[in-house]
Design a protein around this motif. Structure first.
Motif, short mmCIF file in Angstrom:
data_model
loop_
_atom_site.label_atom_id
_atom_site.label_comp_id
_atom_site.label_asym_id
_atom_site.label_seq_id
_atom_site.Cartn_x
_atom_site.Cartn_y
_atom_site.Cartn_z
N CYS A 85 0.93 -1.24 0.17
CA CYS A 85 0.09 -0.04 0.08
C CYS A 85 0.89 1.29 -0.06
CB CYS A 85 -0.94 0.02 1.20
SG CYS A 85 -2.21 -1.04 1.23
N GLY A 86 1.89 1.27 0.60
CA GLY A 86 2.70 2.43 0.85
C GLY A 86 3.49 2.76 -0.49
N PHE A 87 3.93 1.61 -1.04
CA PHE A 87 4.63 1.90 -2.43
C PHE A 87 3.47 2.43 -3.44
CE2 PHE A 87 5.61 -0.32 -6.57
CZ PHE A 87 6.94 0.17 -6.96
N ILE A 88 2.24 1.88 -3.52
CA ILE A 88 1.37 2.37 -4.34
C ILE A 88 1.09 3.92 -4.05
CG2 ILE A 88 -1.01 2.16 -5.02
CD1 ILE A 88 -0.84 -0.72 -4.90
N LEU A 89 0.84 4.26 -2.91
CA LEU A 89 0.93 5.46 -2.49
C LEU A 89 1.87 6.58 -2.92
CD1 LEU A 89 -0.41 6.43 1.18
CD2 LEU A 89 1.42 7.68 0.08
N GLY A 90 3.14 6.24 -2.64
CA GLY A 90 4.13 6.98 -3.14
C GLY A 90 4.16 7.13 -4.62
N TRP A 91 4.06 5.96 -5.12
CA TRP A 91 3.92 6.29 -6.67
C TRP A 91 2.75 7.07 -7.24
CZ3 TRP A 91 6.64 3.96 -10.79
CH2 TRP A 91 6.07 4.04 -12.06
N ASN A 92 1.79 6.89 -6.54
CA ASN A 92 0.65 7.94 -7.08
C ASN A 92 0.82 9.55 -6.87
OD1 ASN A 92 -2.10 6.76 -7.98
ND2 ASN A 92 -1.35 5.32 -6.75
N VAL A 93 1.58 9.79 -5.62
CA VAL A 93 2.03 11.02 -5.04
C VAL A 93 3.01 11.40 -6.23
CG1 VAL A 93 3.23 12.65 -3.83
CG2 VAL A 93 1.56 10.81 -2.92
N VAL A 94 4.02 10.65 -6.52
CA VAL A 94 4.89 11.30 -7.61
C VAL A 94 4.63 11.32 -9.05
CG1 VAL A 94 7.34 10.51 -8.67
CG2 VAL A 94 6.92 10.22 -6.25
N SER A 95 3.57 10.18 -9.37
CA SER A 95 2.84 10.28 -10.77
C SER A 95 2.01 11.59 -10.80
CB SER A 95 2.06 9.13 -10.94
OG SER A 95 1.38 9.01 -11.96
N LEU A 96 1.23 11.99 -9.83
CA LEU A 96 0.60 12.97 -9.74
C LEU A 96 1.19 14.45 -10.13
CD1 LEU A 96 -2.25 14.59 -9.36
CD2 LEU A 96 -1.65 14.70 -7.10
N ILE A 97 2.32 14.41 -9.59
CA ILE A 97 3.00 15.56 -9.86
C ILE A 97 3.80 15.73 -11.15
CG2 ILE A 97 5.28 16.79 -9.02
CD1 ILE A 97 4.71 15.82 -6.26
N VAL A 98 4.38 14.58 -11.66
CA VAL A 98 5.09 14.50 -13.00
C VAL A 98 3.99 14.73 -14.11
CG1 VAL A 98 6.24 13.20 -14.63
CG2 VAL A 98 6.81 13.19 -12.31
N GLU A 99 2.81 13.95 -14.03
CA GLU A 99 1.88 14.02 -14.98
C GLU A 99 1.21 15.48 -15.17
OE1 GLU A 99 -1.08 10.50 -15.46
OE2 GLU A 99 -0.06 10.05 -13.72
N PHE A 100 1.11 16.03 -13.95
CA PHE A 100 0.40 17.39 -13.92
C PHE A 100 1.35 18.20 -14.63
CE2 PHE A 100 -0.44 21.68 -12.17
CZ PHE A 100 -1.80 21.63 -12.14
N ILE A 101 2.66 18.22 -14.41
CA ILE A 101 3.58 19.22 -15.14
C ILE A 101 3.47 18.79 -16.53
CG2 ILE A 101 6.03 19.83 -15.28
CD1 ILE A 101 6.42 19.16 -12.20
#
Length: 584
Positions: free
Chosen positions: A225-241
């Motif tokens: 769960c922590g791995f998926i959580l971290g991935w989504n936070v990083v992915s959100l920032i990169v995809e938004f940019i």
């Protein structure tokens, strides 16, 4: 081939598609290779590919992990997983048109950013809830006589469903709308981007579940769960940019058809009707008309606001489905939806059946990899056929190839080693546990233990793959008399992926080219609803005939649905060829 163009007109807005790519001489190309590579890495296509890869990777990880988590939470029982699947399919089925209409009537950047934010935040919050439940499960079960556990399960399913709805909106916005604009309405570039996005999807479909599965196996569910959580936070920032940059460097994305950004689909439709018959049905308003409209407004205000909103949403859904039916590619889209009613794919049903027929988990993993390679070949075949024969003919060839390969699956039903037995459909045999009694025991195994025993064994005996649950300590004696049937089945399923994905890309591009820009979202939303509806039917088929001895019947029914879908496409292709065309 020439550079002639073909236009699609809707609501007074014409969109032209170019047939060919602009080409440079080999000398100019050679001189500009380093500069072109740098421009490409900074260009919108590459940014869309990276953003799409991150999004698809996260989606595949989450879809795999949430099913495993729900099984683990409910005592190794499939009930929560089944409820989750039903909720997800039902929500998209009911809300697909509304999601598409929301995509249509809002600016592209706001739609993409809102969908991205809602999806990733929902997954993040859901991961946090799951981490808490896994960490303090015994303590949570003691609160409110266990009702807090039910609340946690409900929150998890709702958040996961919201994330899926946001993912559907993002897919419609990016892969059905943005890509068309980014390619400059060029058919060649559009086919290339569609094929590349599908290749990324095929690769992530294999690698992402394996990656998160290894984390969950080697560590724990909490770490997963922590791995998926971290991935989504990083992915959100990169995809938004990346999406923000694409929106800035492609000015056409900021332009939508007139009156699109603030009007709903119904308002646009009424306005078009009014423009068509202004002289007869829409004359200049008189004093009496103004008075009657005022009385109508007073009556409308007496209705509660929630009822008005509900009526508006229902009207939008109805008009969205009507718009889908009016499209010239309606038969092609409906034919694609029919292909979802099948057990001939690498989902939990087919792989579970293969396991009962003596196929090991390691061999199934290899077959899944080979299937992914076949899907990649299908994307290559699509680009080649489109250039050589045109888009409509590509669909015809892909359909024929798909059906030809599926004949192997039909042959597997009657081949040596097939467990099919039509006699078990009689009412006298329904009481058999799992349909495994008597002479059929050599094709499967009987469920052991009492009624209250968990459906699945303890965690140490489970091997998780990206689509199914495999048992390492299965009872002996599950091998069939012959492997000819299962070999023919998977040979047909794997080879059919080539024609299947080529056909899927064909219909996808037909929808992109044929649907006018002002209705692109709502029509693709309804298409998603149709896909989920037909997918639900194949699960109902399995519920009605759940035993391995029934699988041959499910194969035949699946082939009939697929044949019906391709027949619909043939009817569309015949109609399209009768019209005078300028494209090749």
């Amino acid at each position: 081939m020439s550079l002639r163009t073909e236009g699609v007109q809707c609501a007074g807005v014409a969109v032209e598609f170019n047939n060919d790519n602009d080409r440079e001489s080999p000398v100019v190309k050679a001189r500009n290779i380093p500069r072109s590579a740098l421009i490409y890495l900074k260009g919108p296509k590459f940014l869309i590919y990276v953003s799409g890869a991150l999004s698809m990777w996260g989606d595949r990880m989450w879809h795999f992990a949430i099913s495993v988590f729900l099984i683990e939470l409910y005592g190794h029982n499939l009930l929560l997983t089944a409820v989750f699947g039903l909720v997800v399919a039902g929500s998209v089925l009911l809300l697909g048109a509304l999601i598409g209409d929301w995509v249509d009537r809002n600016p592209r950047n706001k739609v993409a950013h809102a969908s991205l934010f809602i999806q990733n935040i929902s997954v993040t919050v859901c991961s946090i809830v799951l981490m808490l439940v896994f960490s303090y499960k015994k303590w949570i079960e003691e609160i409110w006589d266990g009702w807090l556990t039910v609340v946690c399960y409900t929150v998890v399913i709702i958040l996961a469903d919201v994330a899926n709805l946001a993912s559907t909106a993002l897919t419609i916005a990016i892969q059905r709308d943005w890509i068309v604009v980014i390619t400059g309405y060029n058919r060649g570039h559009l086919a290339g981007m569609n094929a590349t996005m599908r290749r990324i999807d095929q690769v992530t479909n294999i690698l992402a579940p394996l990656a998160v599965g290894q984390v969950m196996t080697l560590a724990s569910n909490v770490v997963g769960c922590g791995f998926i959580l971290g991935w989504n936070v990083v992915s959100l920032i990169v995809e938004f940019i990346f999406l923000s940059r694409v929106y800035r460097i492609v000015p056409a994305l900021s332009v939508k058809p007139p009156a699109m950004e603030h009007q709903s689909y119904l308002e646009k439709k009424r306005e078009r009707r009014c423009l068509k018959g202004r002289t007869s049905s829409c004359p200049a308003p008189s004093i009496s008309e103004e008075t009657s409209s005022g009385l109508h407004l007073q009556k409308k205000t007496r209705i509660p606001m929630c009822i008005q909103r509900l009526r508006g949403l229902l009207s939008t859904c109805r008009e969205g489905w009507r718009a889908y039916y009016r499209q010239p590619v309606f038969l092609a889209g409906l034919g694609l939806a029919f292909l979802y009613t099948t057990v001939l794919g690498f989902d939990c049903i087919t792989t579970g059946y293969a396991y009962t027929q003596g196929i090991s988990g390691s061999l199934l993993s290899i077959l899944m990899g080979v299937s992914a390679v076949a899907g990649l070949l299908g994307t290559v075949l699509f680009t080649k056929l489109r250039k050589a024969f045109g888009l409509v003919n590509t669909g015809v060839i892909s359909s024929a190839l798909h059906m030809l390969c599926l004949l192997l699956c039909v042959c597997s039903v009657f081949a040596p080693g097939s467990p099919i037995d039509l006699s078990i459909l009689n009412m006298g045999n329904v009481s058999d546990v799992g349909g495994m009694t008597g002479g059929h025991q050599r094709h499967g195994y009987r469920l052991r233990g009492g009624i209250n025993q968990p459906l699945l064994p303890d965690r140490s005996s489970i091997h998780w793959t990206n689509n199914t649950v495999l048992f390492e300590n299965a009872p002996a004696g599950t091998e069939p008399e012959s492997y000819i049937s299962i070999i023919l089945l998977f040979l047909g399923v794997i080879t059919a992926r080539v024609g299947l994905w080529s056909f899927d890309l064909t219909v996808t591009q037909l929808l992109q080219e044929s649907i006018c820009e002002s209705e692109r979202g709502v029509v693709n939303g309804v298409q998603s609803s149709m896909n989920y509806l037909m997918d639900l039917l194949h699960f109902l088929m399995v519920i009605a005939a759940p035993q391995p001895q029934h699988f041959g019947i499910l194969v035949i029914i699946s082939v009939l649905f697929i044949f019906t879908g391709h027949t619909m496409y043939f009817l569309y292709a015949r109609k399209a060829k009768r019209k005078p065309r300028t494209n090749t």
